[in-house]
Design an enzyme around this catalytic site. Sequence first.
Site, mmCIF file in Angstrom:
data_model
loop_
_atom_site.group_PDB
_atom_site.id
_atom_site.type_symbol
_atom_site.label_atom_id
_atom_site.label_comp_id
_atom_site.label_asym_id
_atom_site.label_seq_id
_atom_site.Cartn_x
_atom_site.Cartn_y
_atom_site.Cartn_z
ATOM 1 N N GLN A 116 55.568 -20.620 -14.831
ATOM 2 C CA GLN A 116 55.218 -21.277 -13.592
ATOM 3 C C GLN A 116 56.009 -19.939 -12.252
ATOM 4 O O GLN A 116 55.839 -19.886 -10.625
ATOM 5 C CB GLN A 116 54.519 -21.882 -13.101
ATOM 6 C CG GLN A 116 54.288 -22.596 -11.745
ATOM 7 C CD GLN A 116 53.652 -24.539 -11.320
ATOM 8 O OE1 GLN A 116 53.267 -24.605 -12.427
ATOM 9 N NE2 GLN A 116 54.809 -24.783 -10.725
ATOM 10 N N LYS A 142 73.535 2.971 21.223
ATOM 11 C CA LYS A 142 73.630 3.199 20.004
ATOM 12 C C LYS A 142 72.319 3.926 19.548
ATOM 13 O O LYS A 142 71.092 3.330 20.612
ATOM 14 C CB LYS A 142 73.492 1.923 19.564
ATOM 15 C CG LYS A 142 75.264 1.283 19.405
ATOM 16 C CD LYS A 142 75.546 2.110 18.372
ATOM 17 C CE LYS A 142 75.441 2.354 16.873
ATOM 18 N NZ LYS A 142 76.122 1.050 16.550
ATOM 19 N N THR A 190 76.917 17.694 -3.643
ATOM 20 C CA THR A 190 77.612 17.591 -5.199
ATOM 21 C C THR A 190 78.688 16.420 -4.791
ATOM 22 O O THR A 190 80.101 17.101 -3.901
ATOM 23 C CB THR A 190 77.824 17.728 -6.058
ATOM 24 O OG1 THR A 190 78.873 18.942 -5.933
ATOM 25 C CG2 THR A 190 77.000 18.981 -7.186
ATOM 26 N N HIS A 191 78.620 14.984 -5.276
ATOM 27 C CA HIS A 191 79.662 14.147 -4.776
ATOM 28 C C HIS A 191 80.122 13.800 -3.148
ATOM 29 O O HIS A 191 81.630 13.949 -2.861
ATOM 30 C CB HIS A 191 81.501 14.677 -5.357
ATOM 31 C CG HIS A 191 81.111 15.228 -6.741
ATOM 32 N ND1 HIS A 191 81.223 14.017 -7.875
ATOM 33 C CD2 HIS A 191 80.393 16.566 -7.617
ATOM 34 C CE1 HIS A 191 81.227 14.447 -9.183
ATOM 35 N NE2 HIS A 191 80.980 16.121 -8.350
ATOM 36 N N LYS A 212 55.001 -16.382 -10.351
ATOM 37 C CA LYS A 212 54.237 -15.651 -9.295
ATOM 38 C C LYS A 212 55.725 -15.361 -7.914
ATOM 39 O O LYS A 212 55.064 -13.867 -6.842
ATOM 40 C CB LYS A 212 53.382 -16.866 -9.285
ATOM 41 C CG LYS A 212 52.381 -17.131 -10.225
ATOM 42 C CD LYS A 212 50.941 -17.920 -10.356
ATOM 43 C CE LYS A 212 50.863 -18.331 -11.749
ATOM 44 N NZ LYS A 212 52.514 -18.723 -12.413
ATOM 45 N N ASN A 238 70.188 3.257 15.995
ATOM 46 C CA ASN A 238 70.570 2.745 15.135
ATOM 47 C C ASN A 238 68.928 2.776 13.742
ATOM 48 O O ASN A 238 68.275 2.875 14.206
ATOM 49 C CB ASN A 238 70.404 1.542 15.115
ATOM 50 C CG ASN A 238 72.143 1.077 15.913
ATOM 51 O OD1 ASN A 238 72.523 1.473 15.426
ATOM 52 N ND2 ASN A 238 71.784 -0.087 16.094
ATOM 53 N N SER A 261 51.969 -26.232 -7.702
ATOM 54 C CA SER A 261 52.535 -24.271 -7.854
ATOM 55 C C SER A 261 51.178 -24.528 -6.715
ATOM 56 O O SER A 261 51.778 -22.838 -5.853
ATOM 57 C CB SER A 261 52.899 -23.882 -9.058
ATOM 58 O OG SER A 261 51.063 -23.596 -9.564
ATOM 59 N N SER A 295 71.184 -0.928 20.534
ATOM 60 C CA SER A 295 72.276 -1.678 20.100
ATOM 61 C C SER A 295 72.244 -2.999 21.318
ATOM 62 O O SER A 295 72.312 -1.906 22.581
ATOM 63 C CB SER A 295 73.329 -1.418 19.906
ATOM 64 O OG SER A 295 74.313 -2.306 20.448
ATOM 65 N N GLU A 322 67.685 1.216 6.722
ATOM 66 C CA GLU A 322 68.699 0.009 6.390
ATOM 67 C C GLU A 322 68.309 -1.086 5.973
ATOM 68 O O GLU A 322 68.082 -1.561 4.739
ATOM 69 C CB GLU A 322 69.784 -0.269 7.881
ATOM 70 C CG GLU A 322 70.813 0.958 7.985
ATOM 71 C CD GLU A 322 71.129 0.274 8.797
ATOM 72 O OE1 GLU A 322 72.689 0.503 9.090
ATOM 73 O OE2 GLU A 322 70.541 -0.052 10.022
ATOM 74 N N ASN A 363 46.011 -22.223 -19.567
ATOM 75 C CA ASN A 363 47.066 -20.993 -19.384
ATOM 76 C C ASN A 363 46.261 -20.158 -19.744
ATOM 77 O O ASN A 363 47.294 -18.780 -19.591
ATOM 78 C CB ASN A 363 47.396 -21.831 -21.196
ATOM 79 C CG ASN A 363 48.703 -23.403 -21.157
ATOM 80 O OD1 ASN A 363 48.643 -23.304 -20.123
ATOM 81 N ND2 ASN A 363 48.809 -23.101 -22.527
ATOM 82 N N TYR A 375 52.571 -21.066 -23.918
ATOM 83 C CA TYR A 375 53.145 -20.763 -22.604
ATOM 84 C C TYR A 375 53.917 -21.929 -22.517
ATOM 85 O O TYR A 375 54.152 -23.287 -23.208
ATOM 86 C CB TYR A 375 51.384 -21.808 -22.280
ATOM 87 C CG TYR A 375 52.003 -21.657 -20.659
ATOM 88 C CD1 TYR A 375 51.831 -20.996 -19.673
ATOM 89 C CD2 TYR A 375 52.229 -22.966 -20.277
ATOM 90 C CE1 TYR A 375 51.853 -21.897 -18.918
ATOM 91 C CE2 TYR A 375 52.502 -23.869 -19.365
ATOM 92 C CZ TYR A 375 51.992 -22.978 -17.849
ATOM 93 O OH TYR A 375 52.308 -23.460 -16.594
#
Length: 491
Positions: free
Chosen positions: A348, A309, A181-182, A351, A311, A49, A303, A316, A136, A343
């Site tokens: 392991q 464009k 709303t919606h 992480k 963006n 590791s 773009s 995003e 451990n 353990y």
Amino acid sequence: MGEINFRSRGIGDAPAIHIFQRKAVFAMKLWAGRFQKETDTLVNDFNSSIGFDARLYEQDIRGSIAHAAMLGRQGIIEEHEAEKIMEGLKAILADIEADQVEFSLDNEDIHMNIEELLTQRIGDTGKRLHTARSRNDQVATDFRLYVKEEIPHIIGLILDLQKVLVKKARAHLHTVMPGYTHLQRAQPTTFGHCMMAYANMLRRDVTRLEDCLERMDECPLGAGALATSTYPVDRFQTAAALGFRKPTDNSMDSVSDRDYAIELLSALSILMMHLSRFSEEIILWCSWEFRFVELDDAYSTGSSIMPQKKNPDVAELVRGKTGRVYGSLVTLLTVMKALPLAYNKDMQEDKEPVFDAIDTVELCVPVFTAMLDTLAVKEKNMARAASGGFINATDCADYLVKKGLPFREAYMIVGRLVNMCIRSGESLDTLPLKDFRAISSLFDEDVYDALQLKTCVNGRSVYGGPSADSVAHQIEQIEKFIEERAQTDET
Ligand code: ARG
């Protein structure tokens, strides 16, 4: 057998970590005594590791120094031996930070790499460090120290974002916009009210992180492999030396608990969910259909083919990276599911998801903050979207209620008015009074004032509402929250 080089923390504030992949075809292990064959190289690499836990070098060394000091003080090893170990560890730390150390895959993980380096440097005394300790409890301690130290940093980043929200809210206490709303225009609100909605979500994120920090503040060191040891170790001493409130209460739990990491990942997932919702909102708002905001050129991209464009890549990407953080949470929950005490090597796998989630959050929050800070608010477009429709229909019904009608009847009347307006292409604020009165004689000239968006917003001065006074109070609360944290930082 090439060299893997990487920075132990993505953002360039840590030394490069060098790892040599393999020194021999077979590796002579610390545990070689029990074995008749060397570890297969595939297994060696598979098991190792160091490629990702090298970033725990500082915590590992600090944990070992606390352990060695305790061993010396308790007479488990000689004081002068403890001194020698501590000096050796400090020198290793300095060399890692000066980019002078190579780790080896053959030594599996950061714990064995450092122990091996120590013994190479100070000789047999180095072999006494691991008395009364196991990897451990060592890894459990290192990982907790790491997570514990990252949380205040993340909280600081969230507070910075809250400061920008407060600044925007204060500047837009009177900026009327449609509330949805919606995703349908519902009732008028202000941009300030909206900013404070996100500031409130982030306040919960901060307190969730503080809460998990508080719970994880117990030290597993001294738990050993699972059942402590027969040496007179003083776990209170090491816990205090490492800045923990106290030692953990049960050694089996101590070495197999990863709740703190799961709690952190869950708090980070919720934080990212909030940022993702906010990102989505910004993406909508800066579309040509809404045009409520405009991103600063420095925080948007063009773009390669469409010259017009602009963006919202930052928003995003934050929305997209939310998936990684959720993924980390699900990974660790799944790794831990059904693991028996105590353990298991599965652990392991704790992480990488935690490191990735922390790195992702530490990358996303500041860039999001800067994007928001530089975003231009198109007040006129917001006002235009809020007017000329029926966003004040509830207020129209409330007007009749204030004149004595029961709400349900008022609601029906306004429904009929809206229907009439839709057919004639009018809106409630332009409808002639005679048409209002044709439906209810309770309508009078003052209806136009009642339907003004500013009246509708400022009339909602209920606690938590969108009126300028209510939002100003919300701002005060968040400012107080930020201020309290700044004070605890100073103490
Ligand atoms: N590298 C291991 C981990 O991250 C350290 C603990 C290993 N313990 C063991 N008994 N194999 O979990």
